[in-house]
Design an enzyme around this catalytic site. Sequence first.
Site, mmCIF file in Angstrom:
data_model
loop_
_atom_site.group_PDB
_atom_site.id
_atom_site.type_symbol
_atom_site.label_atom_id
_atom_site.label_comp_id
_atom_site.label_asym_id
_atom_site.label_seq_id
_atom_site.Cartn_x
_atom_site.Cartn_y
_atom_site.Cartn_z
ATOM 1 N N VAL A 1 0.823 -1.207 0.000
ATOM 2 C CA VAL A 1 0.000 0.000 0.000
ATOM 3 C C VAL A 1 0.863 1.266 0.000
ATOM 4 O O VAL A 1 0.429 2.335 -0.423
ATOM 5 C CB VAL A 1 -0.915 -0.013 1.251
ATOM 6 N N LYS A 2 2.107 1.118 0.470
ATOM 7 C CA LYS A 2 2.952 2.290 0.677
ATOM 8 C C LYS A 2 3.369 2.970 -0.626
ATOM 9 O O LYS A 2 3.812 4.125 -0.604
ATOM 10 C CB LYS A 2 4.179 1.911 1.495
ATOM 11 N N ASP A 3 3.223 2.276 -1.759
ATOM 12 C CA ASP A 3 3.514 2.924 -3.054
ATOM 13 C C ASP A 3 2.686 4.193 -3.215
ATOM 14 O O ASP A 3 3.137 5.188 -3.785
ATOM 15 C CB ASP A 3 3.147 1.996 -4.220
#
Length: 325
Positions: free
Chosen positions: A43-45
């Site tokens: 999700v950190k993208d």
Amino acid sequence: MKYAESIIDTIGNTPLVKLNKITQEIQSLVLAKVESFNPGNSVKDRMALKMIEDAEKDGRLKPGGTIVEGTSGNTGMGLALTAIVKGYKLICVSTDKQSKEKFDVLKAVGAKVIVCPTNVSPEDPNSYYSVSKRIAEKTPNSWYVNQYDNLSNTLAHYETTGPEIWDQTDGKITDFVVGVGTGGTISGVGKFLKEKNPNIRIWGIDTYGSVFKKYHETGIFDKNEIYPYVTEGIGEDILPKNVNFSLIDHFEKVTDKDAALYTRKLAKLEGIFAGNSCGAAIKGILQLKENFKKNNIVVVLLHDSGSRYIAKIYNDDWMKKMKFL
Ligand SMILES: Cc1ncc(COP(=O)(O)O)c(C=O)c1O
């Protein structure tokens, strides 16, 4: 022809997948937002891209600059992909608690990695908070990201993850469950969903050894709550600016052992090969099952992929050493 201009254009629009077995004891429909479908497998993208774009816009990040961040790996991966596409250098500072594969992966995508001890206070000059700040101060033309207090983190989820979940459920979502680290995911998604429908409940998953739950319930930042724990990615010994406590209805703590066991169950029962904090989120839903009735539609966000935990959660010897098996 249908193609993306670069790998960063493939960030977001991840699938929502029904859980069929692992949450069987719950009457509600439980849907998983599977964030390992992002190009950096987490999700950190989303927030990495948004933080870089916002820093470019207001001049904090200049052409050819060096990005510096304290990251456990997933944010580093997102920053690395965006840095490659946009022509920046990247230095990641992390702790020795993290899986070694995470560091190797970061190096594979061009980042320099510096590893600091885990069991020191945030104020300690060797802590990864202090080291990342110091490197940023000493490196010319550099920008310190600070995912904890950088509100572009929350904004990324307000602008992308929240609307996706709303659209994918046709606005029928009643409950959102998610692990909390920097707080960006829960605060961004939570704000968007509560603006759409204030009755949607937002459930944060915390670890034993973290300050969040007690702070949320009492307003007390209790240092006695802080001790080393194993679960990666969630729980904190600080209060990041990205955690908007007022949006969160309840924090539920999950043990390291349960987080590990339920991560493995998720792979075995659903075919979803996910990371450590995902097992915590699933176990959190089961602990909270009295709240989830037939008409509820529960969305749980699964932060990352199991590939970063092969030497840990998915390794029987490590699991036995930790007394989890
Ligand atoms: C594996 C994993 N799970 C959960 C989280 C928590 O997400 P957030 O930082 O948006 O609260 C993170 C990020 O720190 C993470 O890397």
